[in-house]
Design an enzyme around this catalytic site. Structure first.
Site, PDB file in Angstrom:
ATOM      1  CG  HIS A  85      -0.256   0.263   2.367  1.00  0.00           C
ATOM      2  ND1 HIS A  85      -0.095  -0.992   3.537  1.00  0.00           N
ATOM      3  CD2 HIS A  85       0.705   0.695   3.940  1.00  0.00           C
ATOM      4  CE1 HIS A  85       0.340  -1.501   4.115  1.00  0.00           C
ATOM      5  NE2 HIS A  85       0.888   0.481   4.130  1.00  0.00           N
TER       6      HIS A  85
HETATM    7  P1  TYD Z   1      -1.710  -2.403   7.761  1.00  0.00           P
HETATM    8  O1  TYD Z   1      -0.754  -1.259   7.597  1.00  0.00           O
HETATM    9  O2  TYD Z   1      -1.940  -3.299   6.698  1.00  0.00           O
HETATM   10  O3  TYD Z   1      -0.233  -3.884   7.794  1.00  0.00           O
HETATM   11  P2  TYD Z   1       0.895  -4.134   7.314  1.00  0.00           P
HETATM   12  O4  TYD Z   1       1.692  -3.259   6.562  1.00  0.00           O
HETATM   13  O5  TYD Z   1       2.545  -5.076   8.302  1.00  0.00           O
HETATM   14  O6  TYD Z   1       1.011  -5.334   6.099  1.00  0.00           O
HETATM   15  O7  TYD Z   1      -2.513  -2.830   8.846  1.00  0.00           O
HETATM   16  C1  TYD Z   1      -2.357  -4.674   9.228  1.00  0.00           C
HETATM   17  C2  TYD Z   1      -4.016  -4.150   9.586  1.00  0.00           C
HETATM   18  O8  TYD Z   1      -3.971  -3.619  10.775  1.00  0.00           O
HETATM   19  C3  TYD Z   1      -5.021  -3.605   9.131  1.00  0.00           C
HETATM   20  O9  TYD Z   1      -6.074  -4.451   8.753  1.00  0.00           O
HETATM   21  C4  TYD Z   1      -5.053  -2.030   9.723  1.00  0.00           C
HETATM   22  C5  TYD Z   1      -4.461  -2.651  10.895  1.00  0.00           C
HETATM   23  N1  TYD Z   1      -4.429  -1.131  11.982  1.00  0.00           N
HETATM   24  C6  TYD Z   1      -4.469  -0.665  13.034  1.00  0.00           C
HETATM   25  O10 TYD Z   1      -5.547  -0.958  13.148  1.00  0.00           O
HETATM   26  N2  TYD Z   1      -4.041   0.192  13.530  1.00  0.00           N
HETATM   27  C7  TYD Z   1      -2.537   0.727  13.269  1.00  0.00           C
HETATM   28  O11 TYD Z   1      -1.841   0.852  13.513  1.00  0.00           O
HETATM   29  C8  TYD Z   1      -1.812  -0.481  11.574  1.00  0.00           C
HETATM   30  C9  TYD Z   1      -0.790   0.003  10.987  1.00  0.00           C
HETATM   31  C10 TYD Z   1      -2.584  -1.139  11.125  1.00  0.00           C
END
Ligand code: TYD
Length: 141
Positions: free
Chosen positions: A49
């Protein structure tokens, strides 16, 4: 914008080391949130993303994580394999992270609170926004 930075290291071999960073001092934004990713199986790809407005600093206090950054025009790879390395990832940079070593921990200092509407999770949509110049004035961060 993205940039690899090296934190100051205080200490010596016999007693170990300490590193630090401070908002608006060696990182160019105010930190509002810290989060971290752990117990990730080796070989896993995370990320996938970009953010509309969020600026972040990534660092890996333990392990080995490969980060691929993409500004919509080209890609660059950074290996986070040392606690003294930090990677600034500004808004509008697509990022993928690959876990290379078992028990690697990825820590992130972010410029704002969690907001799902700030995420761009569709790569074609990301490329469209780059083409439209959505981040054209964001050379600093
Ligand atoms: P995401 O940022 O997509 O993780 P990565 O980049 O490591 O794959 O986040 C994963 C999940 O966690 C998504 O459902 C959003 C949630 N999340 C939160 O609730 N709070 C946060 O501060 C972050 C970073 C993610």
């Amino acid at each position: 914008m993205y940039k690899l930075i090296t934190f100051k290291q205080i200490g010596r071999i016999e007693i170990g080391f300490l590193s630090f960073f401070e908002s608006n001092q060696n990182i160019p934004f105010e930190i509002k949130r810290i989060y971290y990713t752990y117990y990730v199986p080796v070989g896993t790809k995370r990320g996938g993303h970009a953010h509309r407005e969020l600026n972040q600093l990534l660092w890996c206090p333990y392990g080995k994580i490969n980060v691929i950054l993409d500004d919509g025009k080209g890609k660059k790879e950074f290996l986070l394999n040392s606690p003294e390395k930090g990677l600034l990832v500004g808004k509008g940079i697509w990022h993928d992270m690959y876990w290379i070593k078992e028990n690697s921990v990825l820590c992130v200092a972010a410029s704002d609170y969690y907001d799902e509407s700030d995420y761009i999770r569709d790569y074609n949509n990301f490329l469209k926004l780059v083409k439209e110049g959505y981040w054209k004035d964001e050379n600093k961060l």
